[in-house]
Write an enzyme that holds these catalytic residues in place. Structure first.
Site, PDB file in Angstrom:
ATOM      1  N   HIS A 104      -0.827   2.809  -0.633  1.00 15.14           N
ATOM      2  CA  HIS A 104      -1.488   4.111  -0.676  1.00 15.14           C
ATOM      3  C   HIS A 104      -2.834   4.127   0.047  1.00 15.14           C
ATOM      4  O   HIS A 104      -3.395   5.211   0.267  1.00 15.14           O
ATOM      5  CB  HIS A 104      -1.655   4.595  -2.125  1.00 15.14           C
ATOM      6  N   ASP A 131       0.728  10.733  -8.539  1.00 16.82           N
ATOM      7  CA  ASP A 131       0.401   9.324  -8.703  1.00 16.82           C
ATOM      8  C   ASP A 131       0.186   9.011 -10.175  1.00 16.82           C
ATOM      9  O   ASP A 131      -0.291   9.870 -10.932  1.00 16.82           O
ATOM     10  CB  ASP A 131      -0.888   9.033  -7.918  1.00 16.82           C
ATOM     11  N   HIS A 133      -1.987   6.769 -10.808  1.00 15.74           N
ATOM     12  CA  HIS A 133      -3.366   6.292 -10.724  1.00 15.74           C
ATOM     13  C   HIS A 133      -4.228   7.293  -9.963  1.00 15.74           C
ATOM     14  O   HIS A 133      -3.740   7.996  -9.081  1.00 15.74           O
ATOM     15  CB  HIS A 133      -3.408   4.941 -10.003  1.00 15.74           C
ATOM     16  N   ASP A 135      -6.879   6.433  -8.028  1.00 20.77           N
ATOM     17  CA  ASP A 135      -7.241   5.852  -6.717  1.00 20.77           C
ATOM     18  C   ASP A 135      -8.628   6.283  -6.251  1.00 20.77           C
ATOM     19  O   ASP A 135      -8.852   6.500  -5.064  1.00 20.77           O
ATOM     20  CB  ASP A 135      -6.197   6.208  -5.650  1.00 20.77           C
ATOM     21  N   HIS A 148      -5.850  -0.165  -2.012  1.00 22.31           N
ATOM     22  CA  HIS A 148      -5.011   0.988  -2.348  1.00 22.31           C
ATOM     23  C   HIS A 148      -5.511   1.721  -3.592  1.00 22.31           C
ATOM     24  O   HIS A 148      -4.975   2.783  -3.923  1.00 22.31           O
ATOM     25  CB  HIS A 148      -3.527   0.595  -2.473  1.00 22.31           C
ATOM     26  N   ASP A 234       2.992   9.036  -4.260  1.00 19.29           N
ATOM     27  CA  ASP A 234       3.078   7.628  -4.608  1.00 19.29           C
ATOM     28  C   ASP A 234       4.308   7.466  -5.502  1.00 19.29           C
ATOM     29  O   ASP A 234       4.442   8.167  -6.510  1.00 19.29           O
ATOM     30  CB  ASP A 234       1.806   7.217  -5.353  1.00 19.29           C
ATOM     31  N   ASP A 236       4.990   5.430  -7.692  1.00 13.22           N
ATOM     32  CA  ASP A 236       4.730   5.134  -9.103  1.00 13.22           C
ATOM     33  C   ASP A 236       4.355   6.370  -9.913  1.00 13.22           C
ATOM     34  O   ASP A 236       4.167   6.282 -11.129  1.00 13.22           O
ATOM     35  CB  ASP A 236       3.717   4.006  -9.270  1.00 13.22           C
ATOM     36  N   GLU A 279       4.021   3.320  -1.457  1.00  9.03           N
ATOM     37  CA  GLU A 279       4.194   2.384  -2.568  1.00  9.03           C
ATOM     38  C   GLU A 279       5.655   2.195  -2.977  1.00  9.03           C
ATOM     39  O   GLU A 279       5.930   1.779  -4.104  1.00  9.03           O
ATOM     40  CB  GLU A 279       3.340   2.790  -3.785  1.00  9.03           C
TER      41      GLU A 279
END
Length: 310
Positions: A104, A131, A133, A135, A148, A234, A236, A279
């Site tokens: 990412h 996402d 996360h 980030d 990332h 992303d 995830d 990702e």
């Protein structure tokens, strides 16, 4: 029944690197998406697809943290500049760029190019950040030093200078342009950064309480006819039960139907102008099922739905 709008011409840009990630494998993501037939799946929907193949850049040195707390900074800058240039070229050609990552950190280059393009055209840029996360770590406060975890901070002007300046302006875009959806793994410093920056966030609790439909309605409510919508997806973001092929899985993400609804509601806006897919780690996947799911979701992002709707 309304007329379906003309499908865009898209450019697939493979960026095969995991220099910003904690685990190896995301470098194989672009080819896993091709094995899952991403190009033909879009062509079925009437999208004209031009695949420029994979960009070539430096190898992953698996380096230790530098004095400023970052890993592989030189390589991350090089890959992001390559990404920026390829995305910028696609936009100049009037095409919709789809950046196939890679990890990412590459969104820094991709979104920097989109921000540059929007400034030149007088368009407002909105970024949907899908996402687990946020980030938005900075080099000073990253627990891991993995790049990332820093692209949002970089795009907001708080990351390494070479990344923060890549769009030609600092910040590349205001924090108010971001809407983050699906967050469920946020460290203490990132919680502080989210408040400091004023990032617009719908975490998994918000999705549980409001439902994905209402979250997406709110996220997309103020999109205007001259806005450029960028989706940074992303893998995830998805629950690892349905998408195991990613390096930083977090339980409790959106399920298949919630993810489909998210993509369909983006498609309904007609404003999608650029896309990151990052990702995807086929080394951690089961028979490429995550890549196949992603292709399915991207078809929904480009208008595939069960029924023709008003």
């Amino acid at each position: 029944m309304h007329q379906a709008q003309a499908q865009p011409h898209v450019t697939l840009i493979g960026v095969p690197t995991d220099v910003g990630a904690s685990r190896l494998g995301a470098a194989m993501g672009p080819d896993a998406l091709r094995v899952a037939q991403l190009g033909p799946a879009l062509a079925q929907l009437g999208v004209q697809v031009h695949d420029i193949g994979n960009l070539a850049g430096p190898p992953n040195p698996r380096g230790a943290r530098d004095a400023a707390g970052m890993r592989n900074l030189a390589e991350c800058i090089a890959w992001n500049q390559l990404t920026h240039d390829a995305v910028w070229q696609a936009l100049q050609q009037g095409r919709l760029p789809i950046m196939l990552g890679g990890d990412h950190v590459l969104a820094t280059g991709s979104i920097s190019a989109v921000a540059r393009h929007c400034r030149a055209k007088g368009q407002r840029l909105r970024v949907l950040w899908l996402d687990a996360h946020s980030d938005c770590n900075t080099p000073d406060n990253s627990p891991s030093g993995n790049m990332h975890g820093m692209p949002v901070a970089s795009l907001c002007g708080l990351g390494p200078r070479a990344l923060a300046e890549m769009s030609g302006a600092v910040p590349a875009l205001p924090a108010s342009a971001f809407c983050q959806i699906g967050l469920r793994s946020v460290d203490m410093y990132e919680k502080h950064m989210i408040r400091e920056l004023g990032l617009h966030v719908f975490d998994m609790r918000a999705i549980d309480e409001l439902g994905m439909r209402e979250v997406m309605r709110r996220a997309l409510a103020d999109l205007g006819p001259n806005d450029h919508l960028h989706v940074s997806f992303d893998v995830d973001f998805l629950d690892p039960d349905i998408a195991p092929g990613t390096g930083t899985p977090v339980r409790g993400g959106p399920n298949y139907r919630e993810a489909q609804l998210c993509m369909e509601m983006v498609a309904d806006t007609g404003r999608l102008g650029s896309l990151d897919i990052v990702e995807l780690n086929p080394a951690l996947d089961l028979r490429n099922q995550t890549a196949e799911l992603v292709v399915d979701l991207v078809q929904s992002l480009f208008g595939q739905s069960t029924l023709a709707r008003e």
